[in-house]
Design a protein around this motif. Structure first.
Motif, PDB file in Angstrom:
ATOM      1  N   THR A  46       0.835  -1.203   0.000  1.00  0.00           N
ATOM      2  CA  THR A  46       0.000   0.000   0.000  1.00  0.00           C
ATOM      3  C   THR A  46       0.868   1.251   0.000  1.00  0.00           C
ATOM      4  O   THR A  46       0.586   2.214  -0.725  1.00  0.00           O
ATOM      5  N   ASN A  47       1.924   1.246   0.797  1.00  0.00           N
ATOM      6  CA  ASN A  47       2.833   2.395   0.841  1.00  0.00           C
ATOM      7  C   ASN A  47       3.509   2.624  -0.508  1.00  0.00           C
ATOM      8  O   ASN A  47       3.658   3.758  -0.970  1.00  0.00           O
ATOM      9  N   ARG A  48       3.934   1.532  -1.149  1.00  0.00           N
ATOM     10  CA  ARG A  48       4.589   1.660  -2.457  1.00  0.00           C
ATOM     11  C   ARG A  48       3.611   2.175  -3.507  1.00  0.00           C
ATOM     12  O   ARG A  48       3.979   2.999  -4.355  1.00  0.00           O
ATOM     13  N   ARG A  49       2.392   1.700  -3.455  1.00  0.00           N
ATOM     14  CA  ARG A  49       1.392   2.154  -4.423  1.00  0.00           C
ATOM     15  C   ARG A  49       1.043   3.619  -4.196  1.00  0.00           C
ATOM     16  O   ARG A  49       0.776   4.352  -5.149  1.00  0.00           O
ATOM     17  N   GLN A  50       1.046   4.057  -2.953  1.00  0.00           N
ATOM     18  CA  GLN A  50       0.791   5.474  -2.673  1.00  0.00           C
ATOM     19  C   GLN A  50       1.891   6.347  -3.274  1.00  0.00           C
ATOM     20  O   GLN A  50       1.598   7.379  -3.894  1.00  0.00           O
ATOM     21  N   ILE A  51       3.134   5.933  -3.105  1.00  0.00           N
ATOM     22  CA  ILE A  51       4.243   6.695  -3.683  1.00  0.00           C
ATOM     23  C   ILE A  51       4.122   6.740  -5.201  1.00  0.00           C
ATOM     24  O   ILE A  51       4.270   7.802  -5.825  1.00  0.00           O
ATOM     25  N   MET A  52       3.828   5.585  -5.813  1.00  0.00           N
ATOM     26  CA  MET A  52       3.637   5.531  -7.267  1.00  0.00           C
ATOM     27  C   MET A  52       2.498   6.449  -7.695  1.00  0.00           C
ATOM     28  O   MET A  52       2.602   7.182  -8.686  1.00  0.00           O
ATOM     29  N   SER A  53       1.417   6.440  -6.938  1.00  0.00           N
ATOM     30  CA  SER A  53       0.255   7.275  -7.279  1.00  0.00           C
ATOM     31  C   SER A  53       0.581   8.751  -7.202  1.00  0.00           C
ATOM     32  O   SER A  53       0.184   9.531  -8.076  1.00  0.00           O
ATOM     33  N   PHE A 120      -1.220  -3.472 -14.245  1.00  0.00           N
ATOM     34  CA  PHE A 120      -1.528  -2.107 -14.664  1.00  0.00           C
ATOM     35  C   PHE A 120      -2.696  -1.542 -13.870  1.00  0.00           C
ATOM     36  O   PHE A 120      -2.669  -0.384 -13.433  1.00  0.00           O
ATOM     37  N   CYS A 121      -3.744  -2.366 -13.663  1.00  0.00           N
ATOM     38  CA  CYS A 121      -4.948  -1.887 -12.983  1.00  0.00           C
ATOM     39  C   CYS A 121      -4.650  -1.445 -11.558  1.00  0.00           C
ATOM     40  O   CYS A 121      -5.182  -0.437 -11.082  1.00  0.00           O
ATOM     41  N   GLY A 122      -3.814  -2.193 -10.863  1.00  0.00           N
ATOM     42  CA  GLY A 122      -3.563  -1.893  -9.469  1.00  0.00           C
ATOM     43  C   GLY A 122      -2.586  -0.763  -9.237  1.00  0.00           C
ATOM     44  O   GLY A 122      -2.647  -0.083  -8.203  1.00  0.00           O
ATOM     45  N   TRP A 123      -1.676  -0.535 -10.185  1.00  0.00           N
ATOM     46  CA  TRP A 123      -0.583   0.405  -9.933  1.00  0.00           C
ATOM     47  C   TRP A 123      -0.623   1.663 -10.793  1.00  0.00           C
ATOM     48  O   TRP A 123      -0.120   2.708 -10.375  1.00  0.00           O
ATOM     49  N   ILE A 124      -1.189   1.603 -12.002  1.00  0.00           N
ATOM     50  CA  ILE A 124      -1.071   2.724 -12.937  1.00  0.00           C
ATOM     51  C   ILE A 124      -2.422   3.269 -13.405  1.00  0.00           C
ATOM     52  O   ILE A 124      -2.520   4.442 -13.759  1.00  0.00           O
ATOM     53  N   ILE A 129      -6.048   4.947  -9.233  1.00  0.00           N
ATOM     54  CA  ILE A 129      -5.264   5.975  -8.539  1.00  0.00           C
ATOM     55  C   ILE A 129      -6.171   7.024  -7.912  1.00  0.00           C
ATOM     56  O   ILE A 129      -6.054   7.346  -6.720  1.00  0.00           O
ATOM     57  N   PHE A 130      -7.096   7.571  -8.684  1.00  0.00           N
ATOM     58  CA  PHE A 130      -7.983   8.596  -8.138  1.00  0.00           C
ATOM     59  C   PHE A 130      -8.945   8.015  -7.094  1.00  0.00           C
ATOM     60  O   PHE A 130      -9.195   8.642  -6.060  1.00  0.00           O
ATOM     61  N   CYS A 305      -4.898  -4.817  -6.582  1.00  0.00           N
ATOM     62  CA  CYS A 305      -4.588  -3.625  -5.803  1.00  0.00           C
ATOM     63  C   CYS A 305      -3.678  -3.911  -4.617  1.00  0.00           C
ATOM     64  O   CYS A 305      -3.260  -2.974  -3.938  1.00  0.00           O
ATOM     65  N   THR A 306      -3.394  -5.181  -4.327  1.00  0.00           N
ATOM     66  CA  THR A 306      -2.483  -5.645  -3.265  1.00  0.00           C
ATOM     67  C   THR A 306      -3.020  -5.437  -1.861  1.00  0.00           C
ATOM     68  O   THR A 306      -2.320  -5.731  -0.886  1.00  0.00           O
ATOM     69  N   ALA A 307      -4.251  -4.920  -1.692  1.00  0.00           N
ATOM     70  CA  ALA A 307      -4.784  -4.693  -0.348  1.00  0.00           C
ATOM     71  C   ALA A 307      -4.880  -6.010   0.420  1.00  0.00           C
ATOM     72  O   ALA A 307      -4.579  -6.058   1.622  1.00  0.00           O
ATOM     73  N   CYS A 308      -5.267  -7.096  -0.262  1.00  0.00           N
ATOM     74  CA  CYS A 308      -5.396  -8.393   0.407  1.00  0.00           C
ATOM     75  C   CYS A 308      -4.034  -8.948   0.820  1.00  0.00           C
ATOM     76  O   CYS A 308      -3.921  -9.643   1.839  1.00  0.00           O
ATOM     77  N   ILE A 309      -2.993  -8.652   0.042  1.00  0.00           N
ATOM     78  CA  ILE A 309      -1.644  -9.107   0.405  1.00  0.00           C
ATOM     79  C   ILE A 309      -1.217  -8.472   1.715  1.00  0.00           C
ATOM     80  O   ILE A 309      -0.745  -9.148   2.643  1.00  0.00           O
ATOM     81  N   ASP A 310      -1.391  -7.138   1.823  1.00  0.00           N
ATOM     82  CA  ASP A 310      -0.991  -6.440   3.042  1.00  0.00           C
ATOM     83  C   ASP A 310      -1.814  -6.896   4.235  1.00  0.00           C
ATOM     84  O   ASP A 310      -1.274  -7.092   5.342  1.00  0.00           O
TER      85      ASP A 310
END
Length: 485
Positions: A46-53, A120-124, A129-130, A305-310
Motif C-alpha cells: 500500500t505504501n509503495r502504491r501510494q508513492i507511485m500514485s 496495470f490496474c492496481g498500480w497505474i 489511482i484517483f 490492488c495488493t490490499a489483500c496481500i498487506d
C-alpha cells in the motif's frame, strides 16, 4: 507439502464449487446495488502504491504546462483533429502512424497481461489511482474506517450524517471539477483553457459546458459508480479471461499452504489438526475494493490492488507465520513449483511487438514536415494557349506539421523542358503558418512536343529554399497526339 502435478491441480479445480462466479459482490439477491465499505489497507505494498500514485498524479497535473518547441508536451484535440505528442504535431494525414501505435498498445497490453496479469490496474490505472488514493482517503478522513462507514450508512438522516455527506460530496465535486479542468487542457491545450476561464462565460459556452459535463461524469464515477467502472464498464477485465493462463503472475492465494482453514487458537498444533495457515479471519475480503474473496482464485473483479496481500501479511505477522500466503505468483508455481513467465506465447508476442516497434520508429523518423496534395481541378476543360501550348489548372493543399512558419515553392522536376508552372495571380513563394493548412491554385503550361499522349505524367517537387522536401506525381491532360515511336 508435496507439490501437485498440473493434471491433478486441473482436476481439483474442475471439482471446486464455482458458484461464486455466478454473481458479483456489488449486486445483491434482489438485483439492486450493494455498496461496499472496504477497510483501510495498511502495509508495504500500500505504501509503495501510494508513492507511485503521487508520482503519477504530479505528472498528470504538470504535463499541460510543459511545452516543447512552443507546442504542448501532450494534447489530444479530437475536435480540431490535431494531436501533439512529445511536442510533435500529428494530423489526420498521419492516421496510419496512429493505427500502428494503437496495434502496438493493444499488443503491449496483451504481452503484459499474459506475463503479469492486471498489474496495470492496481498500480497505474487512473481510475484506481484517483479512487483509492484520492477519493477513498478523503472518505476515510471524513467518514472513518469500515465500521464507522457502515454505522453512518445505517444511521437515520440526522445532523451528523447530513454534515458529513455535504462536506464529503462538496470536496468530491471540487476535486472532480479540478480533474475536469486538467482533462480539458489535454484536449484543447492550456492556452485555450485559460481563455475559457478568463473571458466572459457567454464567449465560451461550449467550453464551459464541456467542463461542467466532465465534472459531473467524474463526480458520478468516483462518488457513486466507483468499482462498477472496473467490474462492468472496463473491457480490460473481460479481456483478462482470454489473455491470462496458468503461468501469468497474478495476486494468488496459496491454497496448498492455507487449507484447511480454521480459526486461530493459541498453543494449538495446527499441523497436527490438519489446519493450514489461513485462520479464516476474512481480512482479505474486508479490505477488497471490489468485494471479492481472493481465496476463491483469480476473478474478473480483481484489480490487483495488493490490499489483500498487506492484510494477510499483517495477520501472518501476528500469528508468527511466514508472509506470502497471498502473494504475487502464478497458479502453476503455487501448484507444482514449475511456473515460468517467459513462455513460448509471451516470446511470440514480444517478437511481433519488436517488429511493429521497428516499423513505427521508421515511420516516425521518415515522417515529412509538410503534407502536400496536388490535384487537377475536376471538370476543368483543357485550355489552348497557342498552336503548341496547352494548360491545366490544379488545386493544391500544403499542411505545415511543424511549430514554425514555413515558405514553400512548387517546381517541375519532370519533364525538364517545355513546361511552365505559374501560381494563379500570386507569388510563387507560398507562406504556410505553423500548424496550419494553406491551399490555392496553380496552372501548368505544357508544350505539345513534351506530351506523350492524351495524358502525360508530371513530377512536381515541393521545395523549402533549395531543399526538396517532398515529391508529388500528377498528370497533364492534353489533346490527342499520336504517341512518339
Amino acid at each position: 507439502m508435496k507439490p501437485k502435478d498440473t493434471e491433478e491441480v486441473l482436476k481439483e479445480t474442475l471439482e471446486m464449487d464455482q458458484s461464486f462466479r455466478d454473481s458479483v459482490a456489488t449486486i445483491n439477491e434482489k438485483g439492486s446495488r450493494n455498496f461496499l465499505f472496504p477497510k483501510k489497507p495498511k502495509g508495504r505494498y500500500t505504501n509503495r502504491r501510494q508513492i507511485m500514485s503521487y508520482v503519477l498524479l504530479a505528472i498528470f497535473f504538470s504535463l499541460p504546462f510543459i511545452k516543447i518547441g512552443g507546442q504542448p508536451f501532450l494534447m489530444l484535440n479530437v475536435l480540431e483533429r490535431k494531436f501533439v505528442i512529445f511536442g510533435q504535431i500529428f494530423w489526420p494525414e498521419d492516421f496510419f502512424i496512429f493505427v500502428i501505435a494503437m496495434i502496438i498498445s493493444v499488443l503491449f497490453v496483451a504481452v503484459f497481461t499474459v506475463a503479469f496479469g492486471r498489474l496495470f490496474c492496481g498500480w497505474i490505472c487512473p481510475q484506481t489511482i484517483f479512487m483509492e488514493h484520492v477519493f477513498r482517503r478523503i472518505e476515510y478522513w471524513i467518514d472513518g474506517d469500515r465500521n464507522q462507514q457502515l454505522r453512518l450508512a445505517r444511521m437515520p438522516w440526522n445532523g451528523e450524517k447530513i454534515r458529513k455527506r455535504v462536506i464529503k460530496n462538496g470536496i468530491f465535486y471540487a476535486i472532480s471539477f479540478t480533474i475536469a479542468n486538467f482533462f480539458l487542457m489535454y484536449i484543447i491545450g492550456k492556452d485555450a483553457w485559460f481563455e475559457i476561464v478568463s473571458d466572459s462565460p457567454t464567449e465560451h459556452l461550449g467550453g464551459l459546458s464541456g467542463m461542467l459535463i466532465f465534472s459531473g461524469v467524474f463526480f458520478f464515477v468516483f462518488a457513486w459508480f466507483r468499482e462498477q467502472a472496473c467490474i462492468i464498464v472496463c473491457p480490460y477485465g473481460r479481456l483478462q479471461g482470454a489473455m491470462l493462463d496458468r503461468n501469468s503472475v497474478v495476486i494468488a492465494y496459496d491454497y496448498l499452504r492455507g487449507e484447511k482453514r480454521g480459526k486461530f487458537r493459541k498453543s494449538e498444533d495446527r499441523e497436527a489438526l490438519g489446519k493450514g495457515d489461513c485462520i479464516d479471519c476474512n481480512q482479505c475480503v474486508d479490505v477488497c475494493p471490489t468485494g471479492i474473496d481472493i481465496r476463491n482464485g483469480t476473478q474478473l473483479e480483481c484489480i490487483n490492488c495488493t490490499a489483500c496481500i498487506d492484510a494477510c501479511d499483517n495477520i501472518m505477522d501476528k500469528t508468527n507465520k511466514p508472509r506470502g500466503l497471498i502473494r504475487y505468483d502464478s497458479e502453476n508455481n503455487i501448484a507444482s513449483g514449475t511456473g515460468k513467465i517467459f513462455t513460448g506465447r509471451v516470446k511470440a508476442y514480444i517478437g511481433i511487438l519488436f517488429v511493429l516497434l521497428s516499423i513505427f520508429t521508421y515511420l516516425l523518423l521518415s515522417r515529412a514536415d509538410v503534407e502536400s496534395i496536388f490535384l487537377r481541378v475536376p471538370g476543368q476543360p483543357l485550355s489552348k494557349v497557342d498552336e503548341n501550348t496547352y494548360s491545366n489548372a490544379y488545386n493544391f493543399k500544403l499542411l505545415n506539421k511543424t511549430a514554425e512558419d514555413k515558405v514553400y515553392q512548387f517546381k517541375v522536376i519532370e519533364p525538364t523542358e517545355g513546361i511552365k508552372l505559374k501560381r494563379a495571380g500570386e507569388s510563387e513563394l507560398i507562406e504556410v503558418k505553423a500548424s496550419e493548412l494553406t491551399q490555392g491554385a496553380v496552372i501548368l503550361y505544357l508544350n505539345t512536343e513534351q506530351m506523350t499522349g492524351m495524358t502525360t505524367d508530371i513530377k512536381i517537387g515541393v521545395y523549402e529554399g533549395d531543399e526538396l522536401v517532398e515529391t508529388l506525381k500528377t498528370s497533364f491532360t492534353g489533346p490527342f497526339i499520336k504517341p512518339k515511336k
